[in-house]
Write a protein that holds these residues in place. Structure first.
Motif, PDB file in Angstrom:
ATOM      1  N   ARG A 249       0.804  -1.231   0.000  1.00 53.49           N
ATOM      2  CA  ARG A 249       0.000   0.000   0.000  1.00 53.49           C
ATOM      3  C   ARG A 249       0.831   1.272   0.000  1.00 53.49           C
ATOM      4  O   ARG A 249       0.556   2.212  -0.756  1.00 53.49           O
TER       5      ARG A 249
ATOM      6  N   GLN B 178       4.100  -7.893  14.734  1.00 58.93           N
ATOM      7  CA  GLN B 178       5.161  -7.613  13.751  1.00 58.93           C
ATOM      8  C   GLN B 178       6.256  -8.692  13.775  1.00 58.93           C
ATOM      9  O   GLN B 178       7.329  -8.517  14.367  1.00 58.93           O
TER      10      GLN B 178
ATOM     11  N   PRO C 212      -4.093  -0.898   9.498  1.00 55.60           N
ATOM     12  CA  PRO C 212      -3.223  -0.332   8.447  1.00 55.60           C
ATOM     13  C   PRO C 212      -2.982  -1.321   7.313  1.00 55.60           C
ATOM     14  O   PRO C 212      -2.564  -0.925   6.231  1.00 55.60           O
TER      15      PRO C 212
ATOM     16  N   PRO D  76      -0.871  -4.920   6.111  1.00 54.74           N
ATOM     17  CA  PRO D  76      -1.541  -6.179   5.846  1.00 54.74           C
ATOM     18  C   PRO D  76      -2.053  -6.857   7.120  1.00 54.74           C
ATOM     19  O   PRO D  76      -1.426  -6.747   8.162  1.00 54.74           O
TER      20      PRO D  76
HETATM   21  C1  NCD Z   1       2.211  -1.137   8.067  1.00 55.35           C
HETATM   22  C2  NCD Z   1       3.707  -0.918   8.119  1.00 55.35           C
HETATM   23  O1  NCD Z   1       4.413  -1.190   7.161  1.00 55.35           O
HETATM   24  O2  NCD Z   1       4.124  -0.421   9.145  1.00 55.35           O
HETATM   25  N1  NCD Z   1       1.688  -1.252   6.812  1.00 55.35           N
HETATM   26  C3  NCD Z   1       1.414  -0.122   6.089  1.00 55.35           C
HETATM   27  O3  NCD Z   1       2.277   0.674   5.810  1.00 55.35           O
HETATM   28  N2  NCD Z   1       0.146   0.077   5.734  1.00 55.35           N
HETATM   29  C4  NCD Z   1       1.718  -2.114   9.050  1.00 55.35           C
HETATM   30  C5  NCD Z   1       2.321  -3.476   9.147  1.00 55.35           C
HETATM   31  O4  NCD Z   1       3.248  -3.839   8.417  1.00 55.35           O
HETATM   32  O5  NCD Z   1       1.810  -4.236   9.983  1.00 55.35           O
END
Ligand code: NCD
Length: 323
Positions: free
Chosen positions: A55, A226, A262, A264
């Motif tokens: 995204r 994470q 946010p 995924p």
């Molecule tokens: C997030 C990120 O990369 O921090 N994704 C995003 O940018 N929409 C969330 C995640 O990876 O869990």
């Protein structure tokens, strides 16, 4: 004029955040009316993603094209001379010779700040490891404002990995600028929010019990545990299913609550929730386009913050500086 970077939410005043929000709404209107704009014609975005992204990268790149600009892009740690031992600073000092703005995602905390220090052109932090993700916070802000009209007085549950989840760190900082916001920080004990992100948060409660706070909340913000930040896989495996939102759990939630993520997602929101009208996570994805259009126009000097605050005070004018 000093160059304008976007490294952390704490670099912005509330007026600036609101001006950019206003510009983002304007971008949505313009895209709906015209499809695309000409504001950044001739400008080049260098999109540097040293960590996976769907995204964030696609929305920045699409935003640049929608504004008439172009993109040079590279993904993965092996794409550049960093794989040969070049420092981040030297990589940035090279890439800036070809571009007008750099968007960077990098696994190390503080990397975006280092990149901004090395660059003469604006640098936008698209996630620095477990640190910040300010442009996600802007789109979360946009989504909440669009859906709930106001931030003041909201009860917001942030759920999941609050230790390593950078979107949470930035979004909490942004929303806590508003009065009377109550946060429920729902996480396992080991994944609590680092205290530095709570310094300016007036009202919060930390808990492991999602079910009991759910009936209270106006905004439910779920996140992924994470995996890539854990030193021991066993810890990840033990914690990964800590919170799973499904249809039956939602029975206790307010009718006008909104569900955010946010993305995924892994399995923290069951797919049977997607059809619930309160689910807004795919709308967040779209909102990211408008917000990133506004942010790119802002760092490239095409948004006049002063005119925007005039508009916020009831005066209308040309928000976008086409000159
Ligand atoms: C997030 C990120 O990369 O921090 N994704 C995003 O940018 N929409 C969330 C995640 O990876 O869990």
């Amino acid at each position: 004029m000093p160059k304008q970077d976007i490294i952390s939410i704490s670099d912005f005043s509330k007026d600036e955040l609101e001006a950019i929000l206003e510009a983002s709404f304007k971008m949505e209107e313009e895209v709906n009316a015209k499809g695309s704009l000409d504001l950044l014609r001739g400008k080049i975005l260098a999109s540097l993603f040293f960590e996976p992204s769907t995204r964030t990268r696609f929305s920045f790149e699409a935003a640049m094209f929608k504004l008439g600009g172009q993109v040079v892009s590279a993904t993965g740690v092996n794409f550049s001379s960093m794989a040969k031992g070049e420092t981040l600073e030297d990589t940035i000092k090279t890439i800036e010779r070809y571009a007008d703005v750099i968007v960077i995602r990098h696994p190390e905390l503080g990397s975006a700040k280092i990149a901004a220090g090395a660059a003469k052109i604006p640098v936008v932090n698209a996630g620095d490891g477990p640190g910040d993700h300010p442009t996600q916070a802007f789109l979360d802000f946009y989504t909440i404002k669009k859906e709930k009209k106001t931030i003041e007085g909201l009860k917001i549950a942030m759920v999941g990995d609050l230790k390593y989840g950078r979107t949470m760190h930035s979004t909490i900082q942004l929303l806590s600028l508003y009065n009377d916001v109550k946060f429920y920080l729902v996480s396992p004990e080991e994944l609590k929010t680092p205290s530095k992100y709570l310094e300016n948060v007036a009202d919060y409660e930390e808990t492991e019990d999602l079910k009991s706070v759910l009936p209270e909340v106006d905004v439910l913000y779920m996140t992924r545990i994470q995996k890539e930040r854990f030193a021991e896989e066993a810890d990840y495996l033990r914690l990964k299913d800590s919170f799973i939102l499904n249809k039956s759990l939602l029975a206790n939630a307010k009718n006008d609550m909104i569900i955010m993520h946010p993305l995924p997602r892994v399995n923290e929101i069951a797919t049977d929730v997607d059809e619930d009208r309160r689910a807004k996570y795919f709308d967040q994805v779209e909102n990211g386009l408008y917000v990133r259009m506004a942010l790119l126009a802002f760092v490239l000097g095409k948004i006049d913050i002063r005119k925007l605050s005039l508009r916020a005070n009831g005066e209308r004018g040309n928000l976008l500086n086409n000159g």
